[in-house]
Every structure is written in structure tokens, then in C-alpha cells.
Scaffold this motif. Structure first.
Motif, short mmCIF file in Angstrom:
data_model
loop_
_atom_site.label_atom_id
_atom_site.label_comp_id
_atom_site.label_asym_id
_atom_site.label_seq_id
_atom_site.Cartn_x
_atom_site.Cartn_y
_atom_site.Cartn_z
N VAL A 9 -6.77 3.52 -26.15
CA VAL A 9 -7.24 4.04 -27.21
C VAL A 9 -7.25 3.26 -28.45
CG1 VAL A 9 -6.56 5.79 -28.89
CG2 VAL A 9 -6.46 6.23 -26.30
N LYS A 10 -6.08 2.40 -28.76
CA LYS A 10 -5.73 1.51 -29.71
C LYS A 10 -6.85 0.46 -29.83
CE LYS A 10 -1.74 0.84 -31.55
NZ LYS A 10 -1.81 1.61 -32.76
N ALA A 11 -7.33 -0.08 -28.52
CA ALA A 11 -8.29 -1.17 -28.58
C ALA A 11 -9.59 -0.76 -29.20
CB ALA A 11 -8.60 -1.57 -26.97
N ILE A 12 -9.63 0.50 -29.41
CA ILE A 12 -10.92 1.12 -30.12
C ILE A 12 -10.56 1.26 -31.53
CG2 ILE A 12 -12.48 3.04 -30.21
CD1 ILE A 12 -12.06 3.36 -27.27
N THR A 13 -9.50 2.09 -31.69
CA THR A 13 -9.37 2.38 -33.17
C THR A 13 -8.73 1.36 -34.06
OG1 THR A 13 -6.86 3.36 -32.37
CG2 THR A 13 -8.99 4.76 -32.43
N ASP A 14 -7.86 0.23 -33.55
CA ASP A 14 -7.34 -0.54 -34.36
C ASP A 14 -8.31 -1.60 -34.99
OD1 ASP A 14 -4.92 0.21 -33.68
OD2 ASP A 14 -4.02 -1.41 -32.78
N PRO A 15 -9.58 -1.87 -34.24
CA PRO A 15 -10.43 -2.86 -35.16
C PRO A 15 -11.31 -1.90 -36.00
CG PRO A 15 -10.64 -3.08 -32.65
CD PRO A 15 -9.71 -2.07 -32.84
N LEU A 16 -11.09 -0.60 -36.08
CA LEU A 16 -11.83 0.28 -36.98
C LEU A 16 -10.86 0.14 -38.43
CD1 LEU A 16 -13.14 2.98 -34.54
CD2 LEU A 16 -14.42 1.17 -36.03
N GLY A 17 -9.64 -0.24 -38.34
CA GLY A 17 -8.75 -0.03 -39.34
C GLY A 17 -7.76 1.10 -39.43
N TYR A 18 -7.98 1.72 -38.26
CA TYR A 18 -7.05 3.03 -38.12
C TYR A 18 -5.93 2.63 -37.24
CZ TYR A 18 -11.21 5.54 -39.57
OH TYR A 18 -12.46 5.82 -40.28
N LYS A 19 -5.16 1.90 -37.73
CA LYS A 19 -4.03 1.23 -36.99
C LYS A 19 -3.03 2.60 -36.39
CE LYS A 19 -4.82 -2.88 -37.72
NZ LYS A 19 -5.24 -3.99 -36.90
N ILE A 20 -2.42 3.10 -37.24
CA ILE A 20 -1.55 4.15 -36.83
C ILE A 20 -2.06 5.56 -36.36
CG2 ILE A 20 -1.24 5.25 -39.00
CD1 ILE A 20 1.67 4.76 -36.30
N ARG A 21 -3.30 5.57 -36.65
CA ARG A 21 -4.10 6.88 -36.51
C ARG A 21 -4.58 6.99 -34.93
NH1 ARG A 21 -7.97 6.90 -41.85
NH2 ARG A 21 -6.37 7.60 -43.31
N GLY A 22 -4.74 5.78 -34.31
CA GLY A 22 -4.92 5.67 -32.87
C GLY A 22 -3.75 6.34 -32.13
N ASP A 23 -2.45 5.80 -32.59
CA ASP A 23 -1.23 6.47 -31.94
C ASP A 23 -1.18 8.29 -32.14
OD1 ASP A 23 0.96 3.94 -31.69
OD2 ASP A 23 -0.63 3.68 -33.24
N TRP A 24 -1.56 8.45 -33.49
CA TRP A 24 -1.74 9.88 -33.69
C TRP A 24 -2.83 10.71 -32.94
CZ3 TRP A 24 -1.79 9.15 -39.81
CH2 TRP A 24 -0.31 8.73 -40.26
N LEU A 25 -3.85 10.01 -32.87
CA LEU A 25 -4.92 10.64 -32.18
C LEU A 25 -4.49 10.89 -30.48
CD1 LEU A 25 -8.24 9.09 -33.22
CD2 LEU A 25 -7.80 11.46 -33.05
N HIS A 26 -3.87 9.76 -30.06
CA HIS A 26 -3.61 9.89 -28.68
C HIS A 26 -2.31 10.98 -28.56
CE1 HIS A 26 -1.62 8.35 -25.01
NE2 HIS A 26 -3.05 8.18 -24.58
#
Ligand code: SF4
Length: 156
Positions: A9-26
Motif C-alpha cells: 500500500v505504501k509503495a503506492i501512497t508514499d510517492p504521492l506524498g501521502y506518507k502517513i495516510r498510507g498507514d491510515w488507509l491500510h
């Protein structure tokens, strides 16, 4: 998403600038999956999801479920603060603005009123140059742009 490893999940969200949001989404996906895949439909339930605060819960209730709930973004907060003359310490002011954002919603009209407040806040009740002369709320507004030196600079 709940079935995917967090790293995927973070491999997709981190490059978008959504660092912590990847954790939250998951984390939110896991929470929903634990409830049998049923997405929360109340403010209290939504706020139990990771990363979901008052604003996001209200926005989801409004935009996704079309339910009456306050949505206090920056533009709406500025509009309400000016319109009702909200002043005082930041914490008390914020509390009052949330209360106002709730009470200005006519029953069953939350989606429409929030869309209108966000639009007026963004394009009319602007931060530096409020366009009070074209504002549909000007008759009931306590803000006096002429006293603040603002509001007269922008043509209609
Ligand atoms: S009258 Fe002016 S200050 Fe009041 S809500 Fe409208 S644009 Fe904002």
C-alpha cells in the motif's frame, strides 16, 4: 487493500506524498474488513478509523452519505467567523465555529448547505478580499469590510 501487505500500500501512497495516510488507509481497510466489510455510517464510528478526525468524518457523512453533518474547512470557518462575528481565544472560537457549522444546517439539507458554504467561502468570502457586494449573506453578516480596510478591492 485489507488483504494487501502495508508495504504494498505504501509503495503506492508514499510517492504521492501521502506518507502517513498510507498507514491510515491500510488501518481503516483492516477495521472495515473486521466489521464484515461494512463501512461506518455514523460520525462516532467513522472517528474510530485511523486518521479520521472531526473534519474527515463530517465530510464523509456529507459527501458520501448525504447526511446532515458539519464540515468546517478553512473557507467555511472564515465565512462563519466573519458572518457571526466569532471572536475570542482560538480553542473557544473553534468550538463555537463547529457548533455554528452544525446549527446552520436545515434538517435534511446538510449536503446542499455545506456545498454552498464551501463555495461562498472559497470564491466570495475570500481571505484577503471578501466580495461582500456580491455575497448572498451580506444582509445578515456582522462583518464590516469597510472598517477592516478589506472587501472593496475586487471588482464584481
Ligand atoms: S458579507 Fe462579506 S464577510 Fe460576510 S459572509 Fe459575505 S463575503 Fe463574507
Amino acid at each position: 487493500m485489507a488483504g494487501a501487505p502495508l508495504t504494498d500500500v505504501k509503495a503506492i501512497t508514499d510517492p504521492l506524498g501521502y506518507k502517513i495516510r498510507g498507514d491510515w488507509l491500510h488501518g481503516a481497510a483492516l477495521h472495515v474488513a473486521d466489521r464484515g466489510g461494512v463501512f461506518p455510517e455514523t460520525i462516532d464510528e467513522l472517528r474510530r478509523l485511523p486518521g479520521v478526525g472531526r473534519y474527515t468524518a463530517g465530510a464523509v457523512m456529507n459527501f458520501a452519505h448525504h447526511r446532515d453533518a458539519p464540515v468546517l474547512d478553512t473557507n467555511v470557518a472564515r465565512l462563519l467567523r466573519r458572518h457571526f462575528g466569532v471572536a475570542g481565544p482560538a480553542r473557544a472560537r473553534t468550538r463555537q465555529l463547529w457548533d455554528l457549522a452544525s446549527t446552520v444546517i436545515p434538517k435534511g439539507k446538510g449536503y446542499l448547505i455545506n456545498q454552498a458554504l464551501m463555495d461562498i467561502g472559497a470564491v466570495i468570502c475570500r481571505a484577503r478580499t471578501p466580495r461582500c457586494h456580491v455575497c448572498p449573506l451580506r444582509r445578515s453578516c456582522v462583518f464590516r469590510p469597510e472598517e477592516s480596510g478589506r472587501g472593496q478591492k475586487t471588482p464584481a
